[in-house]
Every structure is written in C-alpha cells, then in structure tokens.
Motif scaffolding. Structure first.
Motif, PDB file in Angstrom:
ATOM      1  N   ILE A 180       0.856  -1.204   0.000  1.00 48.95           N
ATOM      2  CA  ILE A 180       0.000   0.000   0.000  1.00 48.95           C
ATOM      3  C   ILE A 180       0.885   1.246   0.000  1.00 48.95           C
ATOM      4  N   CYS A 181       1.825   1.285   0.921  1.00 51.85           N
ATOM      5  CA  CYS A 181       2.807   2.383   0.977  1.00 51.85           C
ATOM      6  C   CYS A 181       3.948   1.935   1.884  1.00 51.85           C
ATOM      7  N   PRO A 182       5.192   1.888   1.364  1.00 49.25           N
ATOM      8  CA  PRO A 182       6.324   1.431   2.183  1.00 49.25           C
ATOM      9  C   PRO A 182       6.496   2.226   3.486  1.00 49.25           C
ATOM     10  N   ARG A 183       6.113   3.513   3.459  1.00 48.86           N
ATOM     11  CA  ARG A 183       6.282   4.312   4.683  1.00 48.86           C
ATOM     12  C   ARG A 183       5.357   3.846   5.809  1.00 48.86           C
ATOM     13  N   LEU A 184       4.275   3.196   5.460  1.00 46.57           N
ATOM     14  CA  LEU A 184       3.397   2.665   6.521  1.00 46.57           C
ATOM     15  C   LEU A 184       4.157   1.662   7.379  1.00 46.57           C
ATOM     16  N   VAL A 185       5.024   0.884   6.735  1.00 44.39           N
ATOM     17  CA  VAL A 185       5.835  -0.092   7.475  1.00 44.39           C
ATOM     18  C   VAL A 185       6.741   0.640   8.455  1.00 44.39           C
ATOM     19  N   TYR A 186       7.335   1.725   7.955  1.00 44.33           N
ATOM     20  CA  TYR A 186       8.246   2.523   8.790  1.00 44.33           C
ATOM     21  C   TYR A 186       7.524   3.033  10.042  1.00 44.33           C
ATOM     22  N   PHE A 187       6.372   3.661   9.837  1.00 44.73           N
ATOM     23  CA  PHE A 187       5.676   4.271  10.983  1.00 44.73           C
ATOM     24  C   PHE A 187       5.078   3.209  11.912  1.00 44.73           C
ATOM     25  N   HIS A 188       4.516   2.164  11.336  1.00 42.62           N
ATOM     26  CA  HIS A 188       3.930   1.115  12.193  1.00 42.62           C
ATOM     27  C   HIS A 188       4.991   0.438  13.059  1.00 42.62           C
ATOM     28  N   GLU A 203      10.782   5.662   0.185  1.00 43.31           N
ATOM     29  CA  GLU A 203       9.961   6.540  -0.658  1.00 43.31           C
ATOM     30  C   GLU A 203       8.496   6.194  -0.418  1.00 43.31           C
ATOM     31  N   LYS A 204       7.624   7.161  -0.683  1.00 41.30           N
ATOM     32  CA  LYS A 204       6.206   6.834  -0.544  1.00 41.30           C
ATOM     33  C   LYS A 204       5.741   5.940  -1.699  1.00 41.30           C
ATOM     34  N   GLY A 205       4.660   5.213  -1.472  1.00 39.25           N
ATOM     35  CA  GLY A 205       4.134   4.333  -2.518  1.00 39.25           C
ATOM     36  C   GLY A 205       3.552   5.143  -3.671  1.00 39.25           C
ATOM     37  N   ASN A 216       0.785   4.797  -5.302  1.00 42.41           N
ATOM     38  CA  ASN A 216      -0.623   5.160  -5.068  1.00 42.41           C
ATOM     39  C   ASN A 216      -0.911   5.286  -3.568  1.00 42.41           C
ATOM     40  N   ALA A 217       0.043   5.852  -2.839  1.00 39.00           N
ATOM     41  CA  ALA A 217      -0.114   5.963  -1.378  1.00 39.00           C
ATOM     42  C   ALA A 217      -1.404   6.707  -1.010  1.00 39.00           C
ATOM     43  N   PRO A 218      -2.204   6.116  -0.123  1.00 37.64           N
ATOM     44  CA  PRO A 218      -3.493   6.735   0.215  1.00 37.64           C
ATOM     45  C   PRO A 218      -3.343   7.807   1.297  1.00 37.64           C
ATOM     46  N   CYS A 219      -2.565   8.882   0.993  1.00 39.86           N
ATOM     47  CA  CYS A 219      -2.228   9.892   2.008  1.00 39.86           C
ATOM     48  C   CYS A 219      -3.468  10.575   2.599  1.00 39.86           C
ATOM     49  N   ASP A 220      -4.501  10.758   1.791  1.00 42.61           N
ATOM     50  CA  ASP A 220      -5.687  11.488   2.290  1.00 42.61           C
ATOM     51  C   ASP A 220      -6.329  10.788   3.479  1.00 42.61           C
ATOM     52  N   ASN A 221      -6.200   9.460   3.515  1.00 44.50           N
ATOM     53  CA  ASN A 221      -6.847   8.715   4.607  1.00 44.50           C
ATOM     54  C   ASN A 221      -5.836   8.140   5.590  1.00 44.50           C
ATOM     55  N   CYS A 222      -4.627   8.696   5.613  1.00 45.95           N
ATOM     56  CA  CYS A 222      -3.574   8.057   6.407  1.00 45.95           C
ATOM     57  C   CYS A 222      -3.416   8.719   7.778  1.00 45.95           C
ATOM     58  N   ALA A 223      -3.318   7.883   8.807  1.00 48.36           N
ATOM     59  CA  ALA A 223      -3.166   8.385  10.179  1.00 48.36           C
ATOM     60  C   ALA A 223      -1.794   9.026  10.405  1.00 48.36           C
ATOM     61  N   PHE A 224      -0.828   8.747   9.497  1.00 50.80           N
ATOM     62  CA  PHE A 224       0.542   9.248   9.701  1.00 50.80           C
ATOM     63  C   PHE A 224       0.853  10.503   8.894  1.00 50.80           C
ATOM     64  N   VAL A 225      -0.163  11.078   8.248  1.00 46.64           N
ATOM     65  CA  VAL A 225       0.109  12.131   7.273  1.00 46.64           C
ATOM     66  C   VAL A 225       0.925  13.295   7.855  1.00 46.64           C
ATOM     67  N   ASP A 226       0.651  13.704   9.099  1.00 50.68           N
ATOM     68  CA  ASP A 226       1.392  14.834   9.677  1.00 50.68           C
ATOM     69  C   ASP A 226       2.857  14.464   9.893  1.00 50.68           C
ATOM     70  N   ARG A 227       3.071  13.304  10.525  1.00 54.94           N
ATOM     71  CA  ARG A 227       4.439  12.873  10.809  1.00 54.94           C
ATOM     72  C   ARG A 227       5.216  12.609   9.526  1.00 54.94           C
ATOM     73  N   CYS A 228       4.522  12.117   8.528  1.00 53.07           N
ATOM     74  CA  CYS A 228       5.155  11.787   7.250  1.00 53.07           C
ATOM     75  C   CYS A 228       5.665  13.059   6.584  1.00 53.07           C
ATOM     76  N   ASP A 229       4.855  14.110   6.583  1.00 50.45           N
ATOM     77  CA  ASP A 229       5.247  15.384   5.980  1.00 50.45           C
ATOM     78  C   ASP A 229       6.407  16.010   6.751  1.00 50.45           C
TER      79      ASP A 229
HETATM   80  S1  SF4 Z   1       1.007   9.877   4.549  1.00 51.22           S
HETATM   81 FE1  SF4 Z   1       1.075   8.912   2.531  1.00 51.22          FE
HETATM   82  S2  SF4 Z   1       3.269   8.542   2.144  1.00 51.22           S
HETATM   83 FE2  SF4 Z   1       3.018   8.919   4.363  1.00 51.22          FE
HETATM   84  S3  SF4 Z   1       2.774   6.891   5.275  1.00 51.22           S
HETATM   85 FE3  SF4 Z   1       0.714   7.678   4.883  1.00 51.22          FE
HETATM   86  S4  SF4 Z   1       0.200   6.881   2.869  1.00 51.22           S
HETATM   87 FE4  SF4 Z   1       2.391   6.678   3.061  1.00 51.22          FE
END
Ligand code: SF4
Length: 270
Positions: free
Chosen positions: A17-25, A241-243, A245-258
């Motif tokens: 789904i998005c490699p960064r999800l693995v990082y944050f989880h 790198e982000k995926g 088709n990373a689903p950033c709009d619905n992601c719980a990590f969006v703030d930390r990711c940015d």
């Molecule tokens: S905000 Fe987007 S890029 Fe960052 S972890 Fe979530 S899905 Fe991936």
C-alpha cells in the motif's frame, strides 16, 4: 534503531500500500483515526460473517423459509462480536457500535444476491464444509524471519491451502495482485513446516460473496522474498519513498510523514 525485527505477512501487505506505513507502524502505536471507527467495525463484522458461512449455508439448505434461520445467525454474529474482538472494540463508543451493527444486520439480511451466491456454493465452500478449517492459523518461519496468521487454513489428504477473508472490493477477475502476494507468503510459511508444495490458495471477498481461487505463482513467491528484504531494511531504520498510489488522504501518519520529509530535505540541502 530497531534491529532484527521479525516481519509479519501484514507488513508485506502494508508495504504494497505504501512502504512508509511499514516505517511508521514499526515505531508507533496507531490509534484508530477519528472517523474510521465505523469502517473498522464493519470490517470486523464482515470477517466474522465469513467465519460463519458454513452455518448460514446449512440453514439455507433447510426447510421452507430457510433464510429466517440464516438471518438469525447474522444477528447473532453482531451480538457476539464485542466478546470476540474485545481489545479492538474497547475504545469504540457504544452508540457508534450499535449503529454500525444495526446497519450491518439490515444490509446483509436484505441482500438477496448475497444469499443467492452463498446458496449456489462453489469448490471452496464445499472444501470448508467437508474438511473444515483452522481459524486464524499462526505460522512462524525462523529461516525467513517471517510470521503470519492466515484466516482459514484448509487441509485435505492431498493438499494444504491458505484462504484469506477480504472485506474490500472484489476485482472483476481473479484476485488483486496484493492478495496473490499475501497468499504466496502464506504458502512459503506452510511449506517450511510441511513437506508439501502449496499449489493454490483462495480469497473470500465476503462483502459480495465472491470466492476466488488463485494459483501460487513463481513470480509471486519471488516478490515475497524481494519485499521481505525491503521491509527488513525499513524496520532497521531506512526511511522509504512513498508508494506510487499511497493513500495519504486517509492516512493516520500524514502529519508525521510530511514533517519527516521536510526534515530530510533540510538535512540533504545542508
Ligand atoms: S502519509 Fe502517505 S506517504 Fe506517508 S505513510 Fe501515509 S500513505 Fe504513506
């Protein structure tokens, strides 16, 4: 830095789904994102429905108005879910839970097409009826440093088959690529413990009662091993790198990711 962490099959799915999800989880406990409780409860209810298909089918085959019994099984599923998923549902407000349960029971008990498909049956449902299955069968591979819990583990005299329950949309044909890779990961885990070669697996797209068989392909086995290497690197500290088709709009990590992205670009410029 996190070292030598075991990888779960669900990490491989997240990577897809998005490699960064693995990082944050790997580093943070996630809470259920606000507004996501309803879909989480619905997924749980659908999953439990899939674990009760044999009972519903038994009743669909009976008597004059078999659907009444089948409907009462669906109501029972909604009643029992809090006991079975105690931990997952502990933070959910009672009125939200009741509301989603009510909607689920109404929708499922009125879905004529869903009952029709279930009544028609298929090879998977027959395999489950004849041979049963082991629910949420956990497997561990020391060799691969991989573990996973497959929803249904079906074993006959001739073969062993992983079967996954999916609550999302069903593809027009076959199974989604991510589901094929997940099945291949379970196949590798099964094969480490038994002498068998897993030839096929199944996916139950339970929302629409679509039951799909999928061969375990060589290229999916290779993809599992490749993804496993990437996931291990991420768990050991690499920020990916982000995926695509990373689903950033619905992601719980969006703030930390940015924030993390900004920090890295500042460091890079330096
Ligand atoms: S905000 Fe987007 S890029 Fe960052 S972890 Fe979530 S899905 Fe991936």
């Amino acid at each position: 830095m996190v070292q030598n962490q075991k990888v779960k099959v669900s990490d491989l799915t997240q990577y897809g789904i998005c490699p960064r999800l693995v990082y944050f989880h790997a580093r943070e406990q996630t809470e259920i994102a606000s507004g996501k409780e309803r879909s989480m409860i619905e997924r749980i209810l659908l999953k439990e429905l899939a674990f009760n298909l044999h009972k519903i089918r038994e009743d669909l085959k009976k008597g004059e108005d078999p659907k009444e019994d089948a409907k009462s099984i669906i109501k029972d599923i909604a009643d029992d879910v809090e006991c079975i998923y105690k931990k997952e549902l502990s933070e959910v407000a009672e009125d939200v839970l009741d509301d989603v349960k009510r909607e689920f029971v109404t929708r499922m008990t009125e879905d004529e097409e869903w009952f029709r498909k279930l009544r028609a049956g298929n090879e998977l449902l027959e395999l489950e009826e004849v041979h049963g299955y082991d629910r949420e069968h956990t497997m561990v591979s020391e060799k691969l440093s991989l573990s996973g819990s497959v929803d249904k583990f079906i074993s006959t005299d001739d073969e062993v088959m992983p079967c996954m329950i999916k609550t999302g949309k069903c593809p027009e044909y076959g199974v989604w690529r991510s589901d094929r890779v997940q099945l291949a990961a379970y196949a590798l885990l099964i094969e480490e413990k038994s002498k068998t070669t897993v030839q096929r697996g199944f996916v139950e797209y339970i929302r629409t009662a679509e039951f799909r068989e999928s061969p375990i392909r060589r290229k999916d086995r290779a993809r599992v091993l490749q993804t496993l290497k990437h996931v291990k690197r991420i768990k050991n500290g690499a920020f990916p790198e982000k995926g695509v088709n990373a689903p950033c709009d619905n992601c719980a990590f969006v703030d930390r990711c940015d924030t993390r992205k900004t920090l890295l670009s500042v460091l890079f410029r330096k």
